[in-house]
Design a protein around this motif. Structure first.
Motif, PDB file in Angstrom:
ATOM      1  N   LEU A 175       0.819  -1.146   0.058  1.00  0.00           N
ATOM      2  CA  LEU A 175      -0.412   0.147   0.049  1.00  0.00           C
ATOM      3  C   LEU A 175       0.918   0.988  -0.151  1.00  0.00           C
ATOM      4  N   GLU A 176       0.837   2.399  -1.241  1.00  0.00           N
ATOM      5  CA  GLU A 176       1.591   3.734  -1.061  1.00  0.00           C
ATOM      6  C   GLU A 176       0.224   4.831  -0.808  1.00  0.00           C
ATOM      7  N   GLY A 177       0.412   5.510   0.159  1.00  0.00           N
ATOM      8  CA  GLY A 177       0.090   6.821  -0.226  1.00  0.00           C
ATOM      9  C   GLY A 177      -0.004   8.112   1.022  1.00  0.00           C
ATOM     10  N   PHE A 178      -0.592   8.870   1.994  1.00  0.00           N
ATOM     11  CA  PHE A 178       0.224   9.404   2.215  1.00  0.00           C
ATOM     12  C   PHE A 178      -0.567   9.239   3.972  1.00  0.00           C
ATOM     13  N   PHE A 179       0.080   9.099   4.893  1.00  0.00           N
ATOM     14  CA  PHE A 179      -0.678   8.731   6.415  1.00  0.00           C
ATOM     15  C   PHE A 179      -0.429   9.190   7.441  1.00  0.00           C
ATOM     16  N   TYR A 180      -1.283   9.541   8.003  1.00  0.00           N
ATOM     17  CA  TYR A 180      -0.754  10.075   9.402  1.00  0.00           C
ATOM     18  C   TYR A 180      -1.024   8.860  11.244  1.00  0.00           C
ATOM     19  N   VAL A 181      -1.022   8.978  11.765  1.00  0.00           N
ATOM     20  CA  VAL A 181      -0.730   8.242  13.707  1.00  0.00           C
ATOM     21  C   VAL A 181      -1.933   8.396  13.804  1.00  0.00           C
ATOM     22  N   GLN A 182      -2.547   7.167  13.934  1.00  0.00           N
ATOM     23  CA  GLN A 182      -4.275   7.508  14.923  1.00  0.00           C
ATOM     24  C   GLN A 182      -3.571   6.992  16.449  1.00  0.00           C
ATOM     25  N   GLY A 220       2.259  12.846  10.081  1.00  0.00           N
ATOM     26  CA  GLY A 220       1.744  12.360   8.839  1.00  0.00           C
ATOM     27  C   GLY A 220       3.003  12.217   8.223  1.00  0.00           C
ATOM     28  N   PHE A 221       3.443  11.298   7.001  1.00  0.00           N
ATOM     29  CA  PHE A 221       4.753  10.877   5.601  1.00  0.00           C
ATOM     30  C   PHE A 221       3.403  10.349   5.183  1.00  0.00           C
ATOM     31  N   THR A 222       4.334  10.361   3.413  1.00  0.00           N
ATOM     32  CA  THR A 222       3.761   9.568   2.878  1.00  0.00           C
ATOM     33  C   THR A 222       5.331   8.409   3.198  1.00  0.00           C
ATOM     34  N   ALA A 223       4.385   6.747   2.493  1.00  0.00           N
ATOM     35  CA  ALA A 223       4.827   5.936   2.657  1.00  0.00           C
ATOM     36  C   ALA A 223       4.101   4.991   2.211  1.00  0.00           C
ATOM     37  N   GLY A 243       2.817  16.166  13.722  1.00  0.00           N
ATOM     38  CA  GLY A 243       0.988  16.548  13.897  1.00  0.00           C
ATOM     39  C   GLY A 243       1.015  18.216  13.853  1.00  0.00           C
ATOM     40  N   PHE A 244       1.765  18.744  14.784  1.00  0.00           N
ATOM     41  CA  PHE A 244       1.754  19.861  14.961  1.00  0.00           C
ATOM     42  C   PHE A 244       1.421  21.287  13.959  1.00  0.00           C
ATOM     43  N   VAL A 245       2.042  20.965  12.864  1.00  0.00           N
ATOM     44  CA  VAL A 245       2.131  21.822  11.847  1.00  0.00           C
ATOM     45  C   VAL A 245       1.010  20.902  10.443  1.00  0.00           C
ATOM     46  N   LEU A 246       0.565  20.180  10.990  1.00  0.00           N
ATOM     47  CA  LEU A 246      -1.236  19.362   9.768  1.00  0.00           C
ATOM     48  C   LEU A 246      -1.744  19.446  10.163  1.00  0.00           C
ATOM     49  N   GLY A 247      -2.003  20.509  12.160  1.00  0.00           N
ATOM     50  CA  GLY A 247      -3.067  21.268  12.002  1.00  0.00           C
ATOM     51  C   GLY A 247      -3.775  20.714  13.962  1.00  0.00           C
ATOM     52  N   PRO A 248      -4.297  21.475  14.371  1.00  0.00           N
ATOM     53  CA  PRO A 248      -4.244  22.009  15.702  1.00  0.00           C
ATOM     54  C   PRO A 248      -5.026  20.682  16.559  1.00  0.00           C
ATOM     55  N   GLY A 249      -3.624  20.636  17.668  1.00  0.00           N
ATOM     56  CA  GLY A 249      -3.308  19.219  18.640  1.00  0.00           C
ATOM     57  C   GLY A 249      -3.461  19.711  19.735  1.00  0.00           C
ATOM     58  N   ALA A 250      -3.273  19.078  20.942  1.00  0.00           N
ATOM     59  CA  ALA A 250      -3.149  18.522  22.234  1.00  0.00           C
ATOM     60  C   ALA A 250      -1.456  20.290  22.877  1.00  0.00           C
ATOM     61  N   PHE A 251      -0.894  20.742  21.613  1.00  0.00           N
ATOM     62  CA  PHE A 251       0.387  21.482  21.587  1.00  0.00           C
ATOM     63  C   PHE A 251      -0.081  22.232  21.832  1.00  0.00           C
ATOM     64  N   HIS A 252      -1.194  22.810  21.395  1.00  0.00           N
ATOM     65  CA  HIS A 252      -0.978  24.266  21.935  1.00  0.00           C
ATOM     66  C   HIS A 252      -2.878  24.270  22.280  1.00  0.00           C
ATOM     67  N   PRO A 253      -3.890  23.568  22.830  1.00  0.00           N
ATOM     68  CA  PRO A 253      -4.872  23.466  22.526  1.00  0.00           C
ATOM     69  C   PRO A 253      -5.241  24.741  23.239  1.00  0.00           C
ATOM     70  N   GLY A 254      -6.897  25.268  22.860  1.00  0.00           N
ATOM     71  CA  GLY A 254      -7.555  26.051  22.631  1.00  0.00           C
ATOM     72  C   GLY A 254      -6.959  27.518  21.826  1.00  0.00           C
TER      73      GLY A 254
END
Length: 257
Positions: A175-182, A220-223, A243-254
């Motif tokens: 499988l080849e694509g762009f993945f992010y860690v769940q 996230g990464f292509t793999a 994950g910090f640059v892919l979107g909002p998350g626990a690093f800067h809540p609110g």
């Protein structure tokens, strides 16, 4: 204290003029020009209530924390992915701009501190992503047949490739694509991924302890992944987007609102 309503391009021009004798002035210009262009094309149009006309809000003091976090997410990792030093230099120069502007009353000091905090955090995450990317190399090298290290020695290459095929289970699916860690599981040193390309859950994906220690949820990464009937294995991986640059998350809540 009132903030001087200077335009974005005016503040950047004055900052570069003030920094013209700085050793790193030449490296400052591209990232600051990119910031100006990004802001001009990021939906900064506003409605003038009195005239009901759409106007471009290009006052430097109106740059928001949210816009800067999106710039870190959308521009820096895409345009400064390699080498690592360029990404860190981009964050450093942006911090210098906002500290300079706040000290001269072009920008609110409190918000400038928040943006500098964001950029410090971005640097830390960029460095972690670089270490994570490099930690994949030993894992991937065990999932690929040997080639260049045996160049010029055909017998050694054939022997190494035979050993590789005997050691590595045949992949039943690739499988080849762009993945992010769940999620990341310490129990069996594995991760669950989401393939954004096909919207498919992929797992468990086998890791090693170095990767497990550095990988965060939402990275996230292509793999390219191979499935041996029990686990998925990394066959190749591209640069890591934390994950910090892919979107909002626990690093800067609110703080993304």
């Amino acid at each position: 204290m009132n903030v001087i309503p200077a335009k974005i391009h005016e503040v950047i021009t004055m900052f570069l003029q003030d920094m013209k004798n700085d050793a790193g002035c030449q490296e400052m210009t591209p990232i600051l020009q990119a910031l100006q262009e990004y802001l001009q094309h990021s939906g900064r149009d506003a409605l003038d209530v009195d005239t009901e006309q759409i106007i471009f809000a290009d006052s430097f003091s109106s740059i928001s924390f949210k816009e800067m976090s999106h710039f870190c997410r959308d521009f820096i990792p895409v345009n400064y992915m390699a080498p690592l030093a360029d990404q860190l230099l981009a964050c450093l120069n942006l911090r210098r701009l906002f500290r300079w502007a706040a000290a001269r009353n072009f920008y609110p000091m409190e918000t400038a501190r928040e943006i500098c905090w964001l950029l410090f955090l971005a640097e830390s995450e960029i460095e972690r992503a670089d270490r994570l990317y490099r930690s994949f190399h030993p894992l991937i090298s065990r999932g690929r047949p040997p080639t260049s290290e045996f160049a010029g020695d055909l017998w050694a290459l054939q022997k190494a490739q035979q050993e590789w095929w005997e050691r590595l289970p045949r992949m039943k699916e690739v499988l080849e694509g762009f993945f992010y860690v769940q999620s990341v599981r310490e129990e069996d040193c594995s991760a669950a991924l989401m393939d954004i390309t096909s919207n498919k859950d992929v797992g468990p994906v086998k890791l090693n302890t170095d990767i497990l220690r550095l990988m965060n949820v939402a990275d996230g990464f292509t793999a390219e992944l191979g499935y041996d009937g029990e686990y998925w294995h990394f066959l190749s991986v591209g640069p890591i987007h934390p994950g910090f640059v892919l979107g909002p998350g626990a690093f800067h809540p609110g703080r993304d609102t």
